[in-house]
Design a protein around this motif. Structure first.
Motif, PDB file in Angstrom:
ATOM      1  N   SER A  33      -9.291  -1.212 -14.306  1.00 51.76           N
ATOM      2  CA  SER A  33      -7.848  -0.944 -14.390  1.00 51.76           C
ATOM      3  C   SER A  33      -7.027  -2.057 -13.754  1.00 51.76           C
ATOM      4  CB  SER A  33      -7.512   0.399 -13.721  1.00 51.76           C
ATOM      5  OG  SER A  33      -8.269   1.440 -14.285  1.00 51.76           O
ATOM      6  N   ASN A  34      -7.432  -3.309 -14.004  1.00 55.98           N
ATOM      7  CA  ASN A  34      -6.731  -4.496 -13.515  1.00 55.98           C
ATOM      8  C   ASN A  34      -6.814  -4.679 -11.999  1.00 55.98           C
ATOM      9  OD1 ASN A  34      -5.825  -5.296 -16.115  1.00 55.98           O
ATOM     10  ND2 ASN A  34      -4.213  -3.733 -15.995  1.00 55.98           N
ATOM     11  N   PHE A  35      -7.651  -3.897 -11.362  1.00 52.83           N
ATOM     12  CA  PHE A  35      -7.902  -4.064  -9.938  1.00 52.83           C
ATOM     13  C   PHE A  35      -9.402  -4.169  -9.711  1.00 52.83           C
ATOM     14  CE2 PHE A  35      -3.753  -1.924  -9.767  1.00 52.83           C
ATOM     15  CZ  PHE A  35      -3.068  -2.748  -8.883  1.00 52.83           C
ATOM     16  N   SER A  36      -9.791  -4.858  -8.648  1.00 48.95           N
ATOM     17  CA  SER A  36     -11.201  -4.881  -8.260  1.00 48.95           C
ATOM     18  C   SER A  36     -11.509  -3.612  -7.474  1.00 48.95           C
ATOM     19  CB  SER A  36     -11.491  -6.109  -7.405  1.00 48.95           C
ATOM     20  OG  SER A  36     -10.844  -6.005  -6.141  1.00 48.95           O
ATOM     21  N   LEU A  37     -12.803  -3.325  -7.297  1.00 47.14           N
ATOM     22  CA  LEU A  37     -13.207  -2.172  -6.500  1.00 47.14           C
ATOM     23  C   LEU A  37     -12.739  -2.309  -5.058  1.00 47.14           C
ATOM     24  CD1 LEU A  37     -16.844  -1.657  -7.845  1.00 47.14           C
ATOM     25  CD2 LEU A  37     -14.821  -0.300  -8.398  1.00 47.14           C
ATOM     26  N   PHE A  38     -12.777  -3.523  -4.530  1.00 45.87           N
ATOM     27  CA  PHE A  38     -12.273  -3.762  -3.175  1.00 45.87           C
ATOM     28  C   PHE A  38     -10.797  -3.404  -3.079  1.00 45.87           C
ATOM     29  CE2 PHE A  38     -10.012  -6.754  -0.358  1.00 45.87           C
ATOM     30  CZ  PHE A  38     -10.580  -6.430   0.861  1.00 45.87           C
ATOM     31  N   GLU A  39     -10.022  -3.849  -4.046  1.00 46.56           N
ATOM     32  CA  GLU A  39      -8.582  -3.571  -4.038  1.00 46.56           C
ATOM     33  C   GLU A  39      -8.307  -2.079  -4.173  1.00 46.56           C
ATOM     34  OE1 GLU A  39      -7.673  -7.915  -6.074  1.00 46.56           O
ATOM     35  OE2 GLU A  39      -7.455  -6.080  -7.264  1.00 46.56           O
ATOM     36  N   LEU A  40      -9.082  -1.398  -5.010  1.00 47.42           N
ATOM     37  CA  LEU A  40      -8.903   0.043  -5.165  1.00 47.42           C
ATOM     38  C   LEU A  40      -9.231   0.785  -3.876  1.00 47.42           C
ATOM     39  CD1 LEU A  40     -10.400   0.607  -8.737  1.00 47.42           C
ATOM     40  CD2 LEU A  40      -7.984   0.716  -8.083  1.00 47.42           C
ATOM     41  N   ALA A  41     -10.265   0.331  -3.157  1.00 45.96           N
ATOM     42  CA  ALA A  41     -10.628   0.966  -1.891  1.00 45.96           C
ATOM     43  C   ALA A  41      -9.509   0.827  -0.865  1.00 45.96           C
ATOM     44  CB  ALA A  41     -11.926   0.355  -1.355  1.00 45.96           C
ATOM     45  N   VAL A  42      -8.926  -0.358  -0.784  1.00 46.27           N
ATOM     46  CA  VAL A  42      -7.828  -0.585   0.157  1.00 46.27           C
ATOM     47  C   VAL A  42      -6.612   0.260  -0.226  1.00 46.27           C
ATOM     48  CG1 VAL A  42      -6.199  -2.295   1.035  1.00 46.27           C
ATOM     49  CG2 VAL A  42      -8.616  -2.895   0.789  1.00 46.27           C
ATOM     50  N   LYS A  43      -6.265   0.273  -1.505  1.00 44.06           N
ATOM     51  CA  LYS A  43      -5.111   1.052  -1.975  1.00 44.06           C
ATOM     52  C   LYS A  43      -5.304   2.542  -1.714  1.00 44.06           C
ATOM     53  CE  LYS A  43      -4.035   0.295  -6.269  1.00 44.06           C
ATOM     54  NZ  LYS A  43      -2.599   0.667  -6.274  1.00 44.06           N
ATOM     55  N   ARG A  44      -6.510   3.015  -1.971  1.00 38.50           N
ATOM     56  CA  ARG A  44      -6.811   4.450  -1.887  1.00 38.50           C
ATOM     57  C   ARG A  44      -6.654   4.984  -0.461  1.00 38.50           C
ATOM     58  NH1 ARG A  44     -11.033   4.065  -4.621  1.00 38.50           N
ATOM     59  NH2 ARG A  44     -12.507   3.606  -2.968  1.00 38.50           N
ATOM     60  N   ASN A  45      -6.970   4.152   0.519  1.00 34.79           N
ATOM     61  CA  ASN A  45      -6.975   4.621   1.910  1.00 34.79           C
ATOM     62  C   ASN A  45      -5.766   4.162   2.717  1.00 34.79           C
ATOM     63  OD1 ASN A  45      -9.776   5.971   2.280  1.00 34.79           O
ATOM     64  ND2 ASN A  45     -10.232   4.072   1.190  1.00 34.79           N
ATOM     65  N   ARG A  46      -4.856   3.467   2.072  1.00 34.92           N
ATOM     66  CA  ARG A  46      -3.715   2.892   2.800  1.00 34.92           C
ATOM     67  C   ARG A  46      -2.835   3.965   3.423  1.00 34.92           C
ATOM     68  NH1 ARG A  46      -0.136  -2.067   0.225  1.00 34.92           N
ATOM     69  NH2 ARG A  46       0.740  -2.840   2.197  1.00 34.92           N
ATOM     70  N   SER A  47      -2.590   5.049   2.698  1.00 29.68           N
ATOM     71  CA  SER A  47      -1.709   6.101   3.213  1.00 29.68           C
ATOM     72  C   SER A  47      -2.424   7.048   4.169  1.00 29.68           C
ATOM     73  CB  SER A  47      -1.123   6.904   2.042  1.00 29.68           C
ATOM     74  OG  SER A  47      -2.143   7.594   1.345  1.00 29.68           O
ATOM     75  N   LEU A  48      -3.751   6.931   4.262  1.00 27.98           N
ATOM     76  CA  LEU A  48      -4.536   7.829   5.100  1.00 27.98           C
ATOM     77  C   LEU A  48      -4.932   7.200   6.429  1.00 27.98           C
ATOM     78  CD1 LEU A  48      -6.870   9.163   2.265  1.00 27.98           C
ATOM     79  CD2 LEU A  48      -4.951  10.385   3.310  1.00 27.98           C
ATOM     80  N   SER A  49      -4.521   5.962   6.662  1.00 27.84           N
ATOM     81  CA  SER A  49      -4.923   5.243   7.873  1.00 27.84           C
ATOM     82  C   SER A  49      -3.758   4.441   8.427  1.00 27.84           C
ATOM     83  CB  SER A  49      -6.101   4.316   7.564  1.00 27.84           C
ATOM     84  OG  SER A  49      -5.777   3.419   6.514  1.00 27.84           O
ATOM     85  N   ASP A  50      -3.911   4.007   9.678  1.00 28.32           N
ATOM     86  CA  ASP A  50      -2.859   3.243  10.350  1.00 28.32           C
ATOM     87  C   ASP A  50      -3.066   1.743  10.263  1.00 28.32           C
ATOM     88  OD1 ASP A  50      -1.504   5.603  11.478  1.00 28.32           O
ATOM     89  OD2 ASP A  50      -3.345   5.812  12.671  1.00 28.32           O
ATOM     90  N   SER A  51      -4.299   1.317  10.053  1.00 33.07           N
ATOM     91  CA  SER A  51      -4.575  -0.112   9.996  1.00 33.07           C
ATOM     92  C   SER A  51      -5.826  -0.357   9.161  1.00 33.07           C
ATOM     93  CB  SER A  51      -4.757  -0.702  11.395  1.00 33.07           C
ATOM     94  OG  SER A  51      -6.025  -0.361  11.918  1.00 33.07           O
ATOM     95  N   LEU A  52      -6.047  -1.623   8.834  1.00 30.05           N
ATOM     96  CA  LEU A  52      -7.172  -2.025   7.999  1.00 30.05           C
ATOM     97  C   LEU A  52      -8.053  -3.016   8.750  1.00 30.05           C
ATOM     98  CD1 LEU A  52      -8.621  -2.220   5.192  1.00 30.05           C
ATOM     99  CD2 LEU A  52      -7.016  -4.080   4.660  1.00 30.05           C
ATOM    100  N   ILE A  53      -9.372  -2.774   8.703  1.00 27.17           N
ATOM    101  CA  ILE A  53     -10.358  -3.705   9.235  1.00 27.17           C
ATOM    102  C   ILE A  53     -11.293  -4.082   8.093  1.00 27.17           C
ATOM    103  CG2 ILE A  53     -12.245  -4.069  10.871  1.00 27.17           C
ATOM    104  CD1 ILE A  53     -10.961  -1.968  12.682  1.00 27.17           C
ATOM    105  N   VAL A  54     -11.398  -5.362   7.797  1.00 29.16           N
ATOM    106  CA  VAL A  54     -12.284  -5.843   6.742  1.00 29.16           C
ATOM    107  C   VAL A  54     -13.486  -6.518   7.388  1.00 29.16           C
ATOM    108  CG1 VAL A  54     -12.527  -7.379   4.759  1.00 29.16           C
ATOM    109  CG2 VAL A  54     -10.358  -6.177   5.150  1.00 29.16           C
TER     110      VAL A  54
END
Length: 332
Positions: A33-54
């Motif tokens: 859907s024009n996104f990578s799996l990595f991008e979908l994972a980040v998008k999916r959890n963005r509203s459920l978390s306060d910060s991102l660690i890669v």
């Protein structure tokens, strides 16, 4: 107390060769859907978390950075492993990078998950259990006797055992018994609880990971010191030993995209062309005719073609292993 989404990006996707390569593993392929799996994972959890660690490696950090730029994400913690040591050390590094009471929501970068109420409900339930001092694993309710996934035997939220990938007969028995869940590879816990359990059950992993982390330079880890860390998964290091494990049964649609059969099913749902005998071409728009074949997949890249029966998708790993033993440039 913060909730950190920790996304693990280190996989190579060997079962999706020749699409997935060292230079561009499956989690960065723009097939979805024009996104990578990595991008979908980040998008999916963005509203459920306060910060991102890669948590990634030297070979893929630029791919992660490009993806996050695409998503307009600038503020995140970047941990760059010098050499792969499996999931237990990777998660330990994320835990060391946070405060003891903080919650870590651990997700792989290469899964397909249906966003929505079922997913949000499962994550919020896991966070609540983690705040009580539990180590939470997400178990997906199985829909078929799948042999490509590990299983979790449960009694409600209690975990009875973890099971390796079963044969077809055993997978069917698991499905019929009704208290077995697919092991999703997703976890949730307080940083201090995970580190305490890691130190208790895998002390060498804890000590060597601790030493490496506190030598880091802006998240970059030392190669020589990292080689001393035992390579072990969180399942073997902690999950199979700890008495603090809880399971959240999840009803959301999930796939680890670990085979071409999974990719086939996903692409078919998205409207990708399949002929009347169930055959699919991936990677080319050229006219292709399958004669006398059923449920076959043809994968085309610039330097390699792969032909397989859909039900034999797990066997692609053998092709990858042969090429790896030959030190083939086709893996790069």
């Amino acid at each position: 107390m913060k909730v950190h989404h920790v996304v693990l990006t280190g996989g190579v996707g060997s079962r999706l060769w020749p699409l997935s390569r060292v230079s561009c593993p499956k989690q960065y392929l723009n097939l979805f859907s024009n996104f990578s799996l990595f991008e979908l994972a980040v998008k999916r959890n963005r509203s459920l978390s306060d910060s991102l660690i890669v948590v990634g490696n030297r070979g893929n950090q630029h791919l992660s950075a490009d993806s996050l730029k695409k998503l307009h994400i600038e503020n995140y913690t970047n941990i760059v492993e010098a050499t792969p040591r499996n999931t237990a050390p990777a998660i330990a590094f994320a835990a060391f990078a946070t405060l003891p009471d903080d919650i870590l929501l651990i997700t792989p970068a290469d899964h397909i998950i249906a966003e929505g109420e079922a997913y949000s409900k499962a994550v919020n339930k896991a966070i609540a259990l983690a705040m009580e001092g539990n180590i939470v694993t997400f178990g997906v309710c199985p829909t078929r006797p799948e042999t490509g996934y590990g299983y979790i035997e449960t009694d409600g939220e209690e975990v009875i055992s973890f099971r390796e990938k079963p044969d077809q007969k055993t997978a069917q028995a698991f499905l019929e018994q009704g208290n077995f869940l697919w092991n999703s590879g997703m976890f949730c816990f307080q940083a201090k609880v995970f580190l305490e359990e890691l130190e208790k059950y895998a002390p060498e992993v804890y000590e060597k990971s601790h030493a490496v982390w506190f030598q880091n330079r802006n998240g970059q880890l030392d190669f020589e010191a990292s080689k001393a860390i035992p390579s072990i998964s969180i399942d073997y290091a902690v999950m199979e030993h700890s008495s603090k494990i809880k399971a959240v049964p999840a009803s959301f649609d999930w796939s680890d995209m670990g085979s071409f059969e999974a990719v086939y099913d996903y692409l078919k749902e998205q409207g990708h062309k399949v002929d009347e005998m169930g055959n699919m071409v991936i990677g080319s728009d050229k006219f292709t005719s399958f004669v006398g074949l059923k449920d076959s997949i043809l994968v085309i890249t610039d330097d390699a073609h792969l032909v397989l029966a859909k039900e034999e998708s797990q066997q692609v790993k053998k092709v990858y292993d042969i090429l790896e033993s030959m030190n083939s440039p086709l893996l790069n």
